[in-house]
Scaffold this active site. Sequence first.
Site, short mmCIF file in Angstrom:
data_model
loop_
_atom_site.label_atom_id
_atom_site.label_comp_id
_atom_site.label_asym_id
_atom_site.label_seq_id
_atom_site.Cartn_x
_atom_site.Cartn_y
_atom_site.Cartn_z
N GLU A 91 -16.92 24.59 7.54
CA GLU A 91 -16.78 24.77 6.09
C GLU A 91 -17.72 23.86 5.30
OE1 GLU A 91 -14.26 24.10 8.15
OE2 GLU A 91 -13.00 25.89 8.15
N HIS A 138 -5.67 33.06 0.71
CA HIS A 138 -4.45 32.40 1.18
C HIS A 138 -4.17 31.21 0.27
CE1 HIS A 138 -5.73 35.03 4.33
NE2 HIS A 138 -4.67 34.79 5.08
N ASN A 163 -34.54 3.78 12.45
CA ASN A 163 -34.82 2.34 12.30
C ASN A 163 -33.71 1.44 12.86
OD1 ASN A 163 -32.79 2.37 10.38
ND2 ASN A 163 -34.17 2.20 8.62
N HIS A 217 -32.52 0.26 -3.10
CA HIS A 217 -32.74 0.23 -1.66
C HIS A 217 -34.23 0.21 -1.35
CE1 HIS A 217 -28.77 1.93 -2.32
NE2 HIS A 217 -28.44 1.49 -1.14
N HIS A 219 -31.80 -3.40 3.27
CA HIS A 219 -31.28 -2.07 2.95
C HIS A 219 -30.96 -1.87 1.47
CE1 HIS A 219 -28.83 1.57 3.10
NE2 HIS A 219 -27.99 0.89 2.34
N GLY A 245 -27.67 11.72 -1.87
CA GLY A 245 -27.03 10.39 -1.98
C GLY A 245 -25.82 10.35 -1.06
N PRO A 246 -24.89 11.29 -1.23
CA PRO A 246 -23.82 11.39 -0.23
C PRO A 246 -24.48 11.82 1.10
CG PRO A 246 -23.24 12.56 -2.26
CD PRO A 246 -24.70 12.24 -2.34
N ASP A 256 -30.21 7.33 9.69
CA ASP A 256 -29.10 7.22 10.66
C ASP A 256 -27.80 7.72 10.03
OD1 ASP A 256 -30.37 5.83 12.96
OD2 ASP A 256 -30.71 4.26 11.48
N GLY A 257 -27.58 7.31 8.79
CA GLY A 257 -26.35 7.72 8.12
C GLY A 257 -26.24 9.23 8.01
N ARG A 271 -7.25 39.32 -2.37
CA ARG A 271 -8.37 39.27 -1.41
C ARG A 271 -8.85 40.68 -1.10
NH1 ARG A 271 -5.98 38.65 4.66
NH2 ARG A 271 -3.94 39.52 4.23
N HIS A 301 -1.16 24.92 6.12
CA HIS A 301 -2.10 25.91 5.59
C HIS A 301 -1.81 26.28 4.13
CE1 HIS A 301 -3.52 26.10 9.60
NE2 HIS A 301 -4.23 27.21 9.43
C1 LIG Z 1 -21.18 9.98 2.65
C2 LIG Z 1 -21.70 8.60 2.39
N1 LIG Z 1 -21.06 7.55 2.91
C3 LIG Z 1 -21.50 6.30 2.64
C4 LIG Z 1 -22.58 6.09 1.85
C5 LIG Z 1 -23.02 4.67 1.51
N2 LIG Z 1 -24.27 4.38 2.22
C6 LIG Z 1 -25.45 4.45 1.64
S1 LIG Z 1 -26.71 4.22 2.72
C7 LIG Z 1 -25.63 3.98 3.99
C8 LIG Z 1 -26.09 3.79 5.41
C9 LIG Z 1 -27.37 3.16 5.53
O1 LIG Z 1 -27.88 3.31 6.82
P1 LIG Z 1 -29.01 4.37 7.14
O2 LIG Z 1 -28.54 5.72 6.83
O3 LIG Z 1 -29.46 4.11 8.51
O4 LIG Z 1 -30.15 4.03 6.11
P2 LIG Z 1 -31.14 2.80 6.14
O5 LIG Z 1 -30.34 1.55 6.08
O6 LIG Z 1 -31.91 2.91 7.40
O7 LIG Z 1 -31.98 2.99 4.94
C10 LIG Z 1 -24.33 4.08 3.56
C11 LIG Z 1 -23.16 3.88 4.44
C12 LIG Z 1 -23.23 7.23 1.34
N3 LIG Z 1 -24.29 7.14 0.56
N4 LIG Z 1 -22.79 8.46 1.64
#
Ligand SMILES: Cc1ncc(C[n+]2csc(CCOP(=O)(O)OP(=O)(O)O)c2C)c(N)n1
Length: 676
Positions: free
Chosen positions: A422, A472, A199, A42, A273, A131-132, A169-170, A368, A484
């Site tokens: 959570e 539980h 962006n 990226h 991207h 990453g996530p 954004d993500g 518990r 539950h």
């Molecule tokens: C929980 C999760 N869902 C999906 C992704 C896959 N993914 C990587 S970057 C991205 C979105 C990119 O947009 P943004 O966060 O705005 O980053 P930019 O393009 O501006 O670098 C996604 C959907 C991820 N890494 N984590």
Amino acid sequence: MPPTPTTNTATELFRSKDGVRRMANAIRALAMDAVQAANSGHPGMPMGMADVATVLFSRFLKFDPSDPSWPDRDRFVLSAGHGSMLLYALLYLTGYDGITPDDMKRFRQWGSPCAGHPEYGHAPGIETTTGPLGQGLGNAVGMALAERMLNARFGDGLVDHKTYVIASDGDLMEGISHEACSLAGHLKLNHLIVLYDDNNISIDGSTQLADSNDTLLRFEAMGWAASRVDGLDADAVAAALAAAQKSDRPVLIACKTVIGFGAPKRAGTAKAHGEALGPDEVAGARIALNWPYPPFEIPSDLMAAWRAFGARGSGARKAWEARLAATQPTLRDSFETALSAEIPASLTPALIALKAKFSAEKPSIATRKASEMALEVLNAELPTAIGGSADLTPSNLTKTKNDPEIAPGYYAGRYIHYGIREHGMAAAMNGIALHGGFVPYSGTFLIFSDYCRPAIRLAAIMKLRVIHVMTHDSIGLGEDGTTHQPIEHLAALRAIPNLLVLRPADGVETAECWEIALKAKKRPTVMALSRQNLATVRLEHQAENLSARGAYVLRESEGRAQVTFLATGSEVEIAIAAREILQRQNIGARVVSMPSTELFDEQDEAYRARVLDSGTVKVAIEAASPFGWERYIGRSGAFIGMHGFGASAPSKVLYKEFGITAEAAAEAALARLKKD
Ligand SMILES: Cc1ncc(C[n+]2csc(CCOP(=O)(O)OP(=O)(O)O)c2C)c(N)n1
């Protein structure tokens, strides 16, 4: 306060707008060239945020590459982990040992510390695995809270640092950001500063395809200070960061940037991207950015400036060391003990005494409840234990009598009301553990492990000691019903590598499991605990921690063993009753209690063979999914448990209706004995 800048004229030059742009272009070039070399990755985010990162690292971030784990350093979290080259470039340029040009040339390749997304432990300076999306932000909230908690205990002289985040954004669209950031706003974590890469682009194209939030208003509504700046204007970024230093609440700075800044055709588009720019765009960017140098080469004046900025923090670090040396010895000792992550030697004897009490008094209590009693003991021995719950404190029993509560502006407590969050809780706990100084434990229902799972998985990857108390833990919770009642959750959690799943059978095993969890310095734990009362099954006191072997023979057979019942948690007493049914018919049967399949699988073969006893018919009993049990019971064994979802009814009725009874277990054994 940021460390005093040097007056060196070379570095002064690089504080000007043009100077920052040249320094930032070093990041841009490294990012686009590494992604090009890997032909994956990226480039867009590092190229867009390079100026912001340069201002942060050259003027505000308190860090010292020569001592990357200095406890009072500012934390920097790249929550938008897909832009990992931004971090690798910064670590290399500022002089951390760990990332070399060769490593960057091998971005995303086997053995390179420069993994696709930043991984904690791969190189000094990587504060967390990201990453996530949203997880890094959640970690940062935990780090910022840990900083305030440690500060409350040890004072400004030893603990006074910021947590900076770059989020995309993500990150902000993900639900976890709502949980984590509203908690941060509530708790007034004013040492948390988020630089948002505003962006307007994500993978599918414009963010307007899916989002029309007013992010600034949203953060203000959550109790943050929020502003927007031109992220390509170094002076504007610096002014916003300077103002953020004095905030009384967490700060969001939305930085308007252009993804892939410098790439002639792809800048500002989703094409920047997630793939290499291609040779033409890279060549075009070299011209646009006035960067005539070959890939991975940084001109010496720029390198010197970057290294000078990297060296800027050593004075602050040395001053901190002097303050530590001058600290009153008892306080210094407890600070160092807290950071050492060691468990006090007094903990084991205290828990052994509790075990002796349980074995002597043989109470019928829920695990518990036993956990609450164990917590009373261990919290007294372990001041670094920090409890909490996602709004289920009276059910999880995670709060002990004298735990003061963390509250907005009050961080000297040791119990966190995470609210009904959570996922945010689990991510914040990872941040607390990463920060150091505390052992976080939490509470929720086992069913909601699904709501925490992504963060638990990251804790397992990062080898963090976080402890999730999840009560539980089966249909035994009764009337709350199907929604539950966890079924597949134990199996799903056991499938996460390096996670310990502990399901104790009584008070004694619960105390043992707490000892195991606390001593497991490099793995997270889920403690699955019952709502319903359970009989004490460990009738004779033994100091040795039998649960530590994962499974052990709880009851031997009388006469030749023909059957082995394997059970966990609340089903161990059912196994004992099934054994009695068989023994009354002169059929030798044994009971193996298996509080942890992971720990059992780690035992040597001889031990495992002895416990499982291949000459016997196996019957496993667990009020959950059979998934995974085949490896202990083989094809010929029986499984007594759940084969679908639960139901709403009292616990005892459910056990009977779903056939999880001693009679059913004994019958299953007899049927298999007849077949043999
Ligand atoms: C929980 C999760 N869902 C999906 C992704 C896959 N993914 C990587 S970057 C991205 C979105 C990119 O947009 P943004 O966060 O705005 O980053 P930019 O393009 O501006 O670098 C996604 C959907 C991820 N890494 N984590």
